[in-house]
Design an enzyme around this catalytic site. Structure first.
Site, PDB file in Angstrom:
ATOM      1  N   ASP A 293      33.478  42.540  31.859  1.00  0.00           N
ATOM      2  CA  ASP A 293      34.696  42.584  32.047  1.00  0.00           C
ATOM      3  C   ASP A 293      35.528  41.995  31.096  1.00  0.00           C
ATOM      4  OD1 ASP A 293      33.599  42.678  35.292  1.00  0.00           O
ATOM      5  OD2 ASP A 293      34.667  44.166  34.681  1.00  0.00           O
TER       6      ASP A 293
ATOM      7  N   LYS B 187      36.772  47.940  47.582  1.00  0.00           N
ATOM      8  CA  LYS B 187      37.166  47.789  46.196  1.00  0.00           C
ATOM      9  C   LYS B 187      36.180  48.325  45.267  1.00  0.00           C
ATOM     10  CE  LYS B 187      37.490  45.486  42.475  1.00  0.00           C
ATOM     11  NZ  LYS B 187      36.126  44.836  41.628  1.00  0.00           N
TER      12      LYS B 187
ATOM     13  N   THR C 145      29.599  38.904  35.774  1.00  0.00           N
ATOM     14  CA  THR C 145      29.910  38.392  37.423  1.00  0.00           C
ATOM     15  C   THR C 145      30.013  39.490  38.286  1.00  0.00           C
ATOM     16  OG1 THR C 145      31.209  36.362  36.452  1.00  0.00           O
ATOM     17  CG2 THR C 145      31.407  37.144  38.844  1.00  0.00           C
ATOM     18  N   THR C 146      30.516  40.578  37.640  1.00  0.00           N
ATOM     19  CA  THR C 146      30.703  41.770  38.371  1.00  0.00           C
ATOM     20  C   THR C 146      29.512  42.426  39.128  1.00  0.00           C
ATOM     21  OG1 THR C 146      32.089  43.840  38.573  1.00  0.00           O
ATOM     22  CG2 THR C 146      30.554  43.591  36.801  1.00  0.00           C
TER      23      THR C 146
ATOM     24  N   ASP D 228      29.101  39.623  28.168  1.00  0.00           N
ATOM     25  CA  ASP D 228      29.826  39.630  29.348  1.00  0.00           C
ATOM     26  C   ASP D 228      30.243  41.090  29.317  1.00  0.00           C
ATOM     27  OD1 ASP D 228      31.857  38.886  31.465  1.00  0.00           O
ATOM     28  OD2 ASP D 228      33.150  39.219  29.755  1.00  0.00           O
TER      29      ASP D 228
HETATM   30  C1  XBP Z   1      34.650  39.339  35.661  1.00  0.00           C
HETATM   31  C2  XBP Z   1      34.848  38.907  37.096  1.00  0.00           C
HETATM   32  C3  XBP Z   1      34.562  39.984  37.979  1.00  0.00           C
HETATM   33  C4  XBP Z   1      35.756  41.066  37.881  1.00  0.00           C
HETATM   34  C5  XBP Z   1      35.989  41.800  39.205  1.00  0.00           C
HETATM   35  O1  XBP Z   1      33.531  39.486  35.523  1.00  0.00           O
HETATM   36  O2  XBP Z   1      35.083  37.623  37.371  1.00  0.00           O
HETATM   37  O3  XBP Z   1      34.674  39.211  39.324  1.00  0.00           O
HETATM   38  O4  XBP Z   1      36.874  40.401  37.902  1.00  0.00           O
HETATM   39  O5  XBP Z   1      34.496  42.332  39.695  1.00  0.00           O
HETATM   40  P1  XBP Z   1      32.652  39.105  33.956  1.00  0.00           P
HETATM   41  P2  XBP Z   1      33.708  42.136  41.197  1.00  0.00           P
HETATM   42  O6  XBP Z   1      31.712  38.047  34.278  1.00  0.00           O
HETATM   43  O7  XBP Z   1      31.821  40.648  33.735  1.00  0.00           O
HETATM   44  O8  XBP Z   1      33.874  38.872  32.938  1.00  0.00           O
HETATM   45  O9  XBP Z   1      34.905  42.482  41.964  1.00  0.00           O
HETATM   46  O10 XBP Z   1      32.765  43.140  41.046  1.00  0.00           O
HETATM   47  O11 XBP Z   1      33.442  40.707  41.037  1.00  0.00           O
HETATM   48 MG    MG Z   2      34.736  38.647  31.372  1.00  0.00          MG
END
Ligand code: XBP
Ligand code: MG
Length: 265
Positions: free
Chosen positions: A14, A87, A125-126, A12
């Site tokens: 973030d 954003k 997810t980002t 993952d």
């Molecule tokens: C975490 C998320 C993302 C980020 C924001 O992703 O849920 O939505 O918080 O990024 P990960 P975006 O799966 O890497 O933990 O605004 O691009 O969605």
């Molecule tokens: Mg994450």
């Protein structure tokens, strides 16, 4: 059971590769200001909103809480892509400038896995823009070449906790779920990885530490390294060093009992 040698480690982004959510929160608020929306998410607001994965989905959830006419709500939802694009511009610029480092032990484990011939992948997810910005800023110009697969953002309709992004990564890797290990920071991420059938390591952050990670195969405050060893390790969850090394990860994923389990015998 013998140690397994996984065919892939799937990370993952973030919260796992880097503690990025404060930078995301700041970027959301800068975009809201630029767009004249009058919204400002506090840390408490954002911690609550983070249970919704996906920035666009998070903004839509916020709009759903506002006292609006149907026409006002429809107008804001129509602007959502534009708000989220703003954003992403703010966020990727900050990350590209090197404002967000990798978490302790991430670069070390990526190196160890690479030297052991284990492929690396991303399941996030980002957006791809954000993944590229972080990887280039932290791992250098050839960072993306180190990952056999980068599965992220809108490549899947159902975001975490749905397993789709992990299933996509496994499909593109050509690897069975029981030959891969997932690294996550959140309950949504854990649920996605477990639903896809992966052995899962959780390293929570401030934003996710209050969640129940009982279904995780291993929970550590971070991956750790010699410069930032894990407190009380080796001994509570790790047997050999005060950080999670690739070799010990293979033994644990292969079923080597934890010291605590062994103490129970
Ligand atoms: C975490 C998320 C993302 C980020 C924001 O992703 O849920 O939505 O918080 O990024 P990960 P975006 O799966 O890497 O933990 O605004 O691009 O969605
Ligand atoms: Mg994450």
């Amino acid at each position: 059971m013998p140690a397994i040698h996984p065919d892939a480690l799937i990370f993952d982004v973030d919260g796992t590769l880097a503690d990025t959510e404060e930078a995301h929160r700041t970027a959301f608020n800068l975009a809201f200001e630029q767009q004249g929306l009058g919204w400002k998410w506090s840390r408490a607001d954002y911690r609550r909103l983070l249970t919704t994965t996906g920035g666009k989905e998070r903004i839509a959830r916020h709009i759903g809480t506002l006292d609006l006419t149907d026409a006002e709500r429809a107008g804001l939802l129509a602007r959502l892509p534009q708000i989220h694009a703003a954003k992403t511009r703010f966020y990727s610029a900050v990350v590209r400038d090197g404002a967000v480092p990798l978490r302790p032990g991430v670069a070390r484990l990526l190196d160890e896995a690479g030297h052991a011939g284990c492929r690396l992948a991303i399941a996030s997810t980002t957006t791809a823009i954000n993944v590229d910005a972080l990887l280039h800023a932290t791992l250098g110009a050839r960072a993306l070449e180190r990952f056999a697969v980068i599965a992220c953002g809108d490549q899947v309709a159902a975001k975490k906790p749905a397993p789709d992004i992990y299933l996509l990564a496994l499909e593109h890797l050509g690897v069975r779920a029981d030959r891969a290990i997932a690294f996550e920071d959140s309950l949504n991420g854990l649920r996605a990885a477990r639903a896809a059938g992966l052995w899962t390591v959780i390293t929570p952050t401030f934003w996710t530490e209050d969640s129940d990670f009982a279904d995780a195969d291993l929970v550590l405050p971070q991956l750790g390294d010699a410069a930032s060893p894990l407190p009380d390790e080796p001994g509570t969850r790790l047997r050999h060093r005060a950080w999670l090394g690739f070799d010990e990860l293979c033994r644990l994923a292969g079923g080597e009992a934890h010291p605590a389990d062994a103490a129970l015998r």
